[in-house]
Motif scaffolding. Sequence first.
Motif, short mmCIF file in Angstrom:
data_model
loop_
_atom_site.label_atom_id
_atom_site.label_comp_id
_atom_site.label_asym_id
_atom_site.label_seq_id
_atom_site.Cartn_x
_atom_site.Cartn_y
_atom_site.Cartn_z
N UNK A 219 0.82 -1.22 0.00
CA UNK A 219 0.00 0.00 0.00
C UNK A 219 0.85 1.27 0.00
N UNK A 220 1.96 1.21 0.71
CA UNK A 220 2.84 2.39 0.83
C UNK A 220 3.72 2.59 -0.40
N UNK A 221 3.69 1.62 -1.31
CA UNK A 221 4.48 1.77 -2.53
C UNK A 221 5.80 1.04 -2.50
N UNK A 222 6.02 0.20 -1.50
CA UNK A 222 7.24 -0.62 -1.43
C UNK A 222 6.94 -1.99 -2.05
N UNK A 223 7.98 -2.79 -2.33
CA UNK A 223 7.73 -4.15 -2.82
C UNK A 223 6.93 -4.98 -1.80
N UNK A 224 6.20 -5.98 -2.29
CA UNK A 224 5.33 -6.76 -1.40
C UNK A 224 6.15 -7.75 -0.58
N UNK A 225 6.84 -7.25 0.41
CA UNK A 225 7.68 -8.06 1.31
C UNK A 225 7.56 -7.49 2.72
N UNK A 226 8.08 -8.25 3.68
CA UNK A 226 8.18 -7.68 5.03
C UNK A 226 9.29 -6.64 5.02
N UNK A 227 9.04 -5.51 5.66
CA UNK A 227 10.03 -4.44 5.69
C UNK A 227 10.37 -4.05 7.13
N UNK A 228 11.66 -3.92 7.38
CA UNK A 228 12.08 -3.27 8.63
C UNK A 228 12.86 -2.03 8.23
N UNK A 229 12.33 -0.86 8.59
CA UNK A 229 13.01 0.40 8.25
C UNK A 229 13.74 0.89 9.49
N UNK A 230 15.04 1.02 9.36
CA UNK A 230 15.89 1.39 10.49
C UNK A 230 16.26 2.86 10.34
N UNK A 231 16.00 3.64 11.39
CA UNK A 231 16.38 5.06 11.35
C UNK A 231 17.59 5.29 12.26
N UNK A 232 18.65 5.82 11.67
CA UNK A 232 19.88 6.09 12.43
C UNK A 232 19.92 7.55 12.85
N UNK A 233 20.55 7.76 13.97
CA UNK A 233 20.71 9.11 14.50
C UNK A 233 21.93 9.80 13.89
N UNK A 234 22.45 9.21 12.82
CA UNK A 234 23.68 9.72 12.19
C UNK A 234 23.61 9.44 10.68
N UNK A 235 24.72 9.60 10.02
CA UNK A 235 24.75 9.35 8.57
C UNK A 235 25.08 7.89 8.22
N UNK A 236 24.92 7.01 9.16
CA UNK A 236 25.31 5.62 8.96
C UNK A 236 24.43 4.88 7.95
N UNK A 237 23.17 5.31 7.85
CA UNK A 237 22.23 4.64 6.94
C UNK A 237 22.50 4.96 5.48
N UNK A 238 21.87 4.17 4.60
CA UNK A 238 22.12 4.33 3.16
C UNK A 238 21.30 5.46 2.55
N UNK A 239 20.12 5.71 3.13
CA UNK A 239 19.22 6.72 2.53
C UNK A 239 19.34 8.03 3.30
N UNK A 240 19.77 9.08 2.59
CA UNK A 240 20.00 10.39 3.23
C UNK A 240 19.37 11.49 2.39
N UNK A 241 19.42 12.68 2.94
CA UNK A 241 19.03 13.89 2.20
C UNK A 241 17.57 13.90 1.78
N UNK A 242 17.33 14.21 0.50
CA UNK A 242 15.96 14.37 0.00
C UNK A 242 15.17 13.07 0.05
N UNK A 243 15.86 11.96 -0.26
CA UNK A 243 15.20 10.65 -0.24
C UNK A 243 14.72 10.33 1.16
N UNK A 244 15.54 10.70 2.13
CA UNK A 244 15.18 10.47 3.55
C UNK A 244 13.88 11.19 3.87
N UNK A 245 13.80 12.44 3.41
CA UNK A 245 12.61 13.26 3.71
C UNK A 245 11.35 12.66 3.09
N UNK A 246 11.48 12.21 1.82
CA UNK A 246 10.30 11.66 1.14
C UNK A 246 9.83 10.37 1.82
N UNK A 247 10.77 9.53 2.25
CA UNK A 247 10.38 8.28 2.93
C UNK A 247 9.81 8.58 4.32
N UNK A 248 10.39 9.56 4.99
CA UNK A 248 9.87 9.97 6.30
C UNK A 248 8.42 10.44 6.18
#
Lengths: 496, 114
Positions: A219-248
């Motif tokens: 429904x959210x537009x992701x592939x039909x699988x189980x998803x665990x979205x991990x949010x880091x308090x730093x730049x350690x994650x792969x998704x940053x910047x504008x992409x981060x904002x859109x997913x947020x």
Amino acid sequence: MNKNELVCYNTDGSGIEGKAKKVVFPRNVEEVRKIVNNNNNNEGIVIRGSGSNIVGGCIPNDSVVVDMKKMNKISFENGNVYAEPGTTIKELNEKLKAVKSEFPIFSRESTIGGMVAMNSIGFMGGYGNIKDWIDQIEFVNGRGEIIKVGRADLSDVCGMEGITGIITKVKLNVIPIKERSFSFFQTEDLEEIWPIARRLKLENEIVMLKFYSKSVSKLLGFPEKYHVIVCFNSNRGAIKGEKYKSILNIIEKDYLYLHSQGYCYREDPQLFFDKLKDFVAFLDRLKVPYCGDLDLGIIYPFFEEDDKKKEEVMKMIKRMNAKPGKYGIGIKRKDLLDRLEKRIIQRIKLRHDPFGKLNKGNVIDINKTDIKKGKRIEKEIEVSEEIEKNNFDEVIEIREKITDYEDTFKSELGDERKEEIEKFVKDITKGIVKKEFVDEKIERVGDVVLDDNLSRKSGKISEDDKNLIDKIMFNSSREKDKEEKEGSKGDKKNED
Amino acid sequence: MKIEEHNIKEEIKEIVGKAAKSGIINENCSVFRIMRDEQYSPKGKAAMLDKGFYEKVFYNCNLCKACEFGSSNLCDAFQKARQVLVLQKKELPENKEMIKNLQKTGNVYGIIEN
């Protein structure tokens, strides 16, 4: 306000309908105090923030609605942030952006007053409850008293869902703005999620572990699988910047996506991490869409209107001894409280709001006997105040009497008597023998001279006295003695 | 009730029934952020429409579609509510003046050109 316009205040996010008698918009503490003092016991007061509660926390029952949204000032004093209850978290963060800081209990539409009253957890569960970020709360209780509580007594208001007082000011802790990032974990096998989640929970940098079922991710537009979205308090994650904002943006509004598909009801059972696995498997078997906060141990199952699966899920939640997670108790979920918890809440309620004026029927039901108890307490307080007043009056009366007494027994002296007394006083001075003070070290205490009757001589000191003094002070005489002794020993040896 | 008005009201009910009535739809409403009264908020207006109350508050909307999300189109419902108000002849005094000015002078301000 029109009568038809009052309809807006009858409901909140829960969909339960009540009836508002009138709506008031206080702008400062004094106005809140007046509202509480002028309120009849039968009417009751319902406190309302943004009205986004989904458990019926601000449903009026023919009562006065106090809308706090117009108390929305934010001030910075001595490096501290003070916010009034009507400010939304979004507005607060917009202002804090100017000083490069933020309030980490993120929520878009909720007001600070509402969040404090519910002791809610923000969008990012890693930052904990809002209570951990508060230093001081100012509130008006059911008696109309303005009370300030520090960290130790925050639980008198925080998490009480507005049944003890109306919050008027909150002192908040803020942190400097941080850059955050996301990482995704996708899988088709549910069993893979639990060991990974267990490991990720231990990381300090991780502030959110969002979990989506297959149907919800689709429904959210992701592939039909189980998803665990991990949010880091730093730049350690792969998704940053504008992409981060859109997913947020997508994650924040996930329940609205589901609502648009007809899933308008949701629950928030909080379970032990080990039990999550079984609960999720149960939901999958029933084909109930769900998402969750794995770091908090909360799973949110979604239901359609008149959904038969809801009963089954609710039974399972009870069987698994789940606690209410994020959304509080309100009117809907009073059954989930233990007897002990109820008693504790009742005591705090009666202490602050003995007449049961505030948020009637919320969290706990207060019987007439309880209110009588409260009235008794109130009466006792009034009586004690009267006694204190009376005592004070008595003291004043006694003092007045004493002054009268002094005045009445003052001797009215005649001129002859006065002359006699003056003469007597003059004769007394003649009788006193003058003393020559030999030493300056004579103590004086007021007019009295402390004399020890020891004669202190002045003049030359004899040689014997000098020797004595030397003996005491410098041990010089000892040296002489030693010399004498040594001399005597030598003589003895010679004799031998 | 006219057939036209009745049809519009039914359409409105359908739209409002689908829409989420959570506080999050108030988040981006510029009018609500200033006025801070529930009746100016999209959620409040939706509650009124759900009950079938049509008030002049619906004129206080920018029709900016900031409250719309996903498949819900609340803004259309508000626009249609204005249609109903016009059909019921519930107009603002400003509107009436504007129409008068138009009839008299040809412009909304009522200024006569020399």
